[in-house]
Design an enzyme around this catalytic site. Structure first.
Site, PDB file in Angstrom:
ATOM      1  N   CYS A  10       1.181  -6.913   4.608  1.00  0.00           N
ATOM      2  CA  CYS A  10       0.753  -6.083   5.510  1.00  0.00           C
ATOM      3  C   CYS A  10      -0.168  -6.773   5.969  1.00  0.00           C
ATOM      4  CB  CYS A  10       0.997  -4.433   6.060  1.00  0.00           C
ATOM      5  SG  CYS A  10       2.920  -3.766   6.275  1.00  0.00           S
ATOM      6  N   ARG A  13      10.237  -3.246   6.312  1.00  0.00           N
ATOM      7  CA  ARG A  13       9.762  -3.074   5.129  1.00  0.00           C
ATOM      8  C   ARG A  13      10.097  -1.566   4.389  1.00  0.00           C
ATOM      9  NH1 ARG A  13       5.462  -7.641   5.543  1.00  0.00           N
ATOM     10  NH2 ARG A  13       5.403  -6.984   3.163  1.00  0.00           N
ATOM     11  N   LYS A  21       9.522   4.280  -1.177  1.00  0.00           N
ATOM     12  CA  LYS A  21       9.466   2.627  -1.768  1.00  0.00           C
ATOM     13  C   LYS A  21       8.311   2.805  -2.049  1.00  0.00           C
ATOM     14  CE  LYS A  21       6.510   0.377   1.888  1.00  0.00           C
ATOM     15  NZ  LYS A  21       5.440  -0.208   1.274  1.00  0.00           N
ATOM     16  N   ASN A  22       6.926   3.286  -2.473  1.00  0.00           N
ATOM     17  CA  ASN A  22       5.978   2.964  -3.222  1.00  0.00           C
ATOM     18  C   ASN A  22       5.754   3.071  -4.248  1.00  0.00           C
ATOM     19  OD1 ASN A  22       4.405   2.078  -0.551  1.00  0.00           O
ATOM     20  ND2 ASN A  22       3.002   3.338   0.075  1.00  0.00           N
ATOM     21  N   ASP A  61      -1.380   6.360   5.248  1.00  0.00           N
ATOM     22  CA  ASP A  61      -0.503   5.897   5.596  1.00  0.00           C
ATOM     23  C   ASP A  61       0.269   6.580   6.916  1.00  0.00           C
ATOM     24  OD1 ASP A  61      -0.852   3.153   4.436  1.00  0.00           O
ATOM     25  OD2 ASP A  61       0.997   3.893   2.463  1.00  0.00           O
ATOM     26  N   ARG A  70      -8.102  -7.610   2.183  1.00  0.00           N
ATOM     27  CA  ARG A  70      -7.281  -6.461   0.622  1.00  0.00           C
ATOM     28  C   ARG A  70      -7.204  -6.691  -1.056  1.00  0.00           C
ATOM     29  NH1 ARG A  70      -1.720  -3.856   2.658  1.00  0.00           N
ATOM     30  NH2 ARG A  70      -1.945  -2.511   0.955  1.00  0.00           N
TER      31      ARG A  70
END
Ligand code: UD1
Length: 418
Positions: A116, A399, A22-23, A307, A121
């Site tokens: 999230c 997600r 995903k990232n 993560d 952030r």
């Protein structure tokens, strides 16, 4: 509202193919906005965040189409240079489109991103880098309004922290800027290298990715290319944690042990057997893990990834002894601990430290996912628990995990989506 129902107590056994990262996929999709011709991305995971990125690309006039795990992105001729607040709010990574917009337009507007809730952030490093590159930025009522007087130009940027998102955003802005950009204290995550590799395939000039100093020489144009996205190292850590915690043995194909070396070496200390295969990882876990003696400190790559903190913590709740975590990346990343405690775990959180005292048993419970990785941790605890666990708010889990229940079913887990 969907939920996952997990019946605990089954040892896991089998083989799975890891999903695409995903990232990596998100910044690469944003990068494809810079290309003058079609991009074809293979191994793209089917995730709600990826669909959100494709909605942004479509909004900007590109044509994004999916066929299984391949996404095709046709370039846009539209001069749309703003992204609606609704789309920006769908995920944190929407901010990555700002660098891409600045590569093509002299004016653009976005709002602050969603994502999230892991604590504050901010995007100050992103914005300060763009300012150095000649962008005039006004922040007004949650909007970021950018104007470029002459052109976006290269600059020497020193990040105060190796932020993944800021490094990627600067790279996207710099590939088409005038002159050379140097990013000092750049993030070194494997996903940065994947983005750089994709951009090079499109004609960009980038050196030093994977190291702390990235040098980018701006080019006039980029063309599209066909590219395969790397495997998801955090999904890998998640499934390894599930097998370690629930017991069993499995092969995770397409996994890259080097990309999660700090995680693998910690798991090794718990008594699990882990072997690196040509294109994958084999793991075997006995009935009970040993606690990890040294403090598990989350750090930028090549340190232990934040993560993977929640999923490893879930696995260690039933270990022999005490493990200590220190979360150094986000302020609010222990929100999953309340659910784990409800299931019988013994966890004490004090500031950035969490102390996990292994217990004999976990018990199934009704719990609510608090964020993406925290939700995955609850699923793992459910696999390790006696009885039934119901995890709600699984939109968070979706997600980042492509049908988590299907992957776990392949390993023999008793889990279903309702
Ligand atoms: C990315 C990952 C996320 C991972 C995180 C850290 C994606 C899509 N997401 O998020 O899964 O948990 O890296 O490995 O790739 N910060 C500032 N100012 C800024 C930018 C960041 O203070 O301008 C702070 C953040 O608040 C945080 C830390 O820096 O405390 C790390 O953030 P960053 O590396 O930017 O994470 P993301 O790119 O958001």
């Amino acid at each position: 509202m969907q939920k996952l129902i997990v019946q605990g107590g089954t040892r896991l056994r089998g083989e799975i193919n890891l999903q695409g990262a995903k990232n990596s996929a998100l910044p690469i999709m944003a990068a494809s906005y810079l290309c003058g011709s079609k991009c074809v991305l293979h191994n793209c995971p089917k995730l709600t965040d990826i669909y959100a990125a494709s909605r942004i690309l479509n909004y900007l006039g590109c044509k994004c189409s999916f066929a299984e795990n391949t996404v095709q992105i046709m370039p846009t001729e539209s001069d749309c240079s703003s992204i609606s607040e609704e789309l920006m709010q769908e995920m944190r990574s929407s901010i990555i489109f700002l660098g891409a917009l600045l590569g093509r337009h002299k004016k653009c507007t976005v709002s602050y991103p969603g994502g999230c809730k892991l604590g504050p952030r901010p995007i100050d490093m992103h914005l300060s880098a763009f300012r150095k590159m000649g962008v005039d930025i006004n922040e007004n009522f949650g909007k970021v309004i950018c104007n470029v007087k002459k052109s976006v130009h290269g600059a020497r940027i020193s990040l105060t922290f190796p932020s993944v998102g800021a490094t990627e955003n600067i790279m996207l802005c710099a590939v088409l800027a005038d002159g050379e950009t140097i990013i000092n204290n750049a993030a070194r995550e494997p996903e940065i290298q994947d983005l750089a590799q994709f951009l090079r395939c499109c004609g960009a000039k980038i050196k030093g990715d994977g190291e702390s100093r990235i040098v980018i020489e701006g080019v006039k144009a980029l063309s599209g290319c066909e590219y395969t996205i790397m495997s998801d190292r955090i999904a890998c850590a998640t499934y390894l944690s599930a097998i370690a915690g629930a017991g069993g043995e499995a092969i995770i194909h397409k996994a890259c042990a080097n990309c999660i070396e700090p995680f693998v070496s910690l798991l090794d200390q718990t008594g699990c057997s882990i072997y690196t295969l040509d294109e994958g990882i084999y793991v075997r876990s006995g009935m009970r893990m040993k606690a990890i003696e040294s403090c598990i400190r989350t750090m930028p790559h090549p340190g232990f990834p934040t993560d993977a903190q929640a999923v490893l913590m879930a696995a260690l709740t039933k270990s022999d002894g005490t493990s200590v975590f220190e979360e150094n990346i986000f302020d609010c990343r222990y929100r999953h601990t309340d659910a784990l405690i409800k299931m019988g775990a013994d966890i004490k959180v004090l500031g950035k430290t969490a102390v996990v005292q292994g217990v004999d048993r976990l018990y199934g419970a009704k719990v609510e996912a608090t964020d993406l990785r925290g939700g995955a941790a609850m699923v793992i605890a459910g696999l390790m628990a006696e009885g039934t666990t119901e995890v709600t708010k699984i939109c968070y889990i979706d997600r980042g995990y492509e049908n988590i229940e299907v992957y776990l079913q392949k390993l023999g887990a008793d889990i279903r989506r309702e």
